[in-house]
Design an enzyme around this catalytic site. Structure first.
Site, mmCIF file in Angstrom:
data_model
loop_
_atom_site.group_PDB
_atom_site.id
_atom_site.type_symbol
_atom_site.label_atom_id
_atom_site.label_comp_id
_atom_site.label_asym_id
_atom_site.label_seq_id
_atom_site.Cartn_x
_atom_site.Cartn_y
_atom_site.Cartn_z
ATOM 1 N N MET A 37 0.844 -1.196 0.000
ATOM 2 C CA MET A 37 0.000 0.000 0.000
ATOM 3 C C MET A 37 0.882 1.250 0.000
ATOM 4 O O MET A 37 1.103 1.875 1.033
ATOM 5 C CB MET A 37 -0.935 -0.039 1.212
ATOM 6 C CG MET A 37 -1.797 -1.298 1.255
ATOM 7 S SD MET A 37 -2.938 -1.343 2.648
ATOM 8 C CE MET A 37 -1.781 -1.440 4.026
ATOM 9 N N ASP A 38 1.362 1.617 -1.168
ATOM 10 C CA ASP A 38 2.353 2.682 -1.301
ATOM 11 C C ASP A 38 1.694 4.001 -1.711
ATOM 12 O O ASP A 38 0.785 4.009 -2.540
ATOM 13 C CB ASP A 38 3.384 2.269 -2.359
ATOM 14 C CG ASP A 38 4.597 3.174 -2.367
ATOM 15 O OD1 ASP A 38 4.827 3.871 -1.369
ATOM 16 O OD2 ASP A 38 5.321 3.184 -3.384
ATOM 17 N N GLY A 39 2.164 5.095 -1.124
ATOM 18 C CA GLY A 39 1.755 6.420 -1.598
ATOM 19 C C GLY A 39 0.835 7.203 -0.684
ATOM 20 O O GLY A 39 0.347 8.271 -1.074
ATOM 21 N N SER A 215 0.815 -0.171 -5.403
ATOM 22 C CA SER A 215 0.276 1.085 -5.917
ATOM 23 C C SER A 215 1.380 2.097 -6.182
ATOM 24 O O SER A 215 2.548 1.871 -5.864
ATOM 25 C CB SER A 215 -0.732 1.661 -4.919
ATOM 26 O OG SER A 215 -0.145 1.784 -3.638
ATOM 27 N N SER A 216 1.012 3.204 -6.785
ATOM 28 C CA SER A 216 1.858 4.381 -7.081
ATOM 29 C C SER A 216 2.882 4.139 -8.187
ATOM 30 O O SER A 216 3.823 4.903 -8.341
ATOM 31 C CB SER A 216 2.558 4.908 -5.818
ATOM 32 O OG SER A 216 3.631 4.088 -5.427
#
Length: 271
Positions: A37-39, A215-216
């Protein structure tokens, strides 16, 4: 009046989603999805929000993703909630994230939470010795409270990285080997086999992920499930985690279905 319209639109959206999922379900579906779960911090900065706001929005995105996985019949979901490396951040930031984590873990105990609504079992993975007493106690309470749920298994990797998991598994395998040898159950004390290590991995409670989503737009695995994702499909949508939604999940699954036969052949290919 506006409330009635909003409710109608929500019903239409839900009906459309279920129809879409029924069509997608005609093809092969992944059993296990894993998420980096990046960003969240970039999302907060992008929107001019205060520190921690991005993670709160990210938690809502996670709850929506869990709902979609439940409706699709996906059995295992793993999230990278907090890396061991994250403890190197500024002390005040780590403390803030731990407080937020404690708040969100406790919210899973609410009777109205998605965990109880959909029968989700929550299992925490990681080095619990690095967590505060409060966070550790809350995690253990959630695991106990959801132990009988069986529709979806949510694996939360916190105070985790893959190298730490592998090192701990090797140590435990060696200890088990010594015990078995001392009890006369294993004469070959010098040989540790692959199965010995896999049986002591914390992630042994689930099959390896079919898809790893980060993500991102980043493509690094950041020391996450390195042992388990050797045959996993990787997907990196440009959206920050707080922005991730239904269309990203649908596109991921369609790509998985398109290459499913190749991935299955690769998994079955002998070493």
């Amino acid at each position: 009046m506006s409330s009635g319209i909003s409710q109608l639109l929500e019903q239409i959206h839900e009906f459309s989603r279920r129809c879409l999922f029924r069509v997608i379900s005609v093809g092969p579906l992944p059993i296990h999805l894993a998420f980096i779960m990046d960003g969240n911090r970039r999302y907060a900065k992008k929107r001019g929000l205060e520190d921690g706001s991005g993670h709160k929005v990210g938690f809502s995105a996670l709850m929506s993703m869990l709902q979609y996985c439940y409706e699709l019949g996906i059995k295992y979901v793993t999230i990278y909630a907090f890396s061991i490396d994250n403890f190197r951040r500024k002390p005040e930031e780590v403390k803030s994230l731990m407080n937020l984590m404690l708040e969100k873990i406790k919210s899973l105990l609410d009777k109205e939470s998605i965990v109880h609504e959909y029968g989700i079992r929550v299992h925490f993975i990681g080095n619990f010795a690095l967590l505060s007493d409060q966070v550790r106690a809350a995690a253990e309470e959630v695991m106990e409270a959801t132990a009988k749920n069986s529709r979806v298994l949510l694996l939360v990797c916190v105070a985790y990285n893959s190298t730490d998991e592998i090192v701990q598994a090797v140590k435990k395998s060696c200890t088990n080997k010594l015990v078995e040898h001392s009890e006369g159950r294993d004469r070959d004390i010098e040989r540790i086999q692959l199965v010995n290590i896999e049986e002591t991995m914390q992630m042994r409670v689930a099959p390896g992920p079919d898809i790893l989503i980060r993500s991102s737009g980043e493509t690094r695995r950041s020391n996450f499930l390195l042992w388990q994702t050797g045959s996993s499909q990787l997907f990196s949508p440009d959206a920050l985690w707080s922005e991730i939604g239904l269309r990203h999940l649908v596109w991921t699954i369609l790509n998985f279905q398109r290459s499913h036969s190749y991935l299955e052949k690769k998994k079955k290919k002998p070493l």
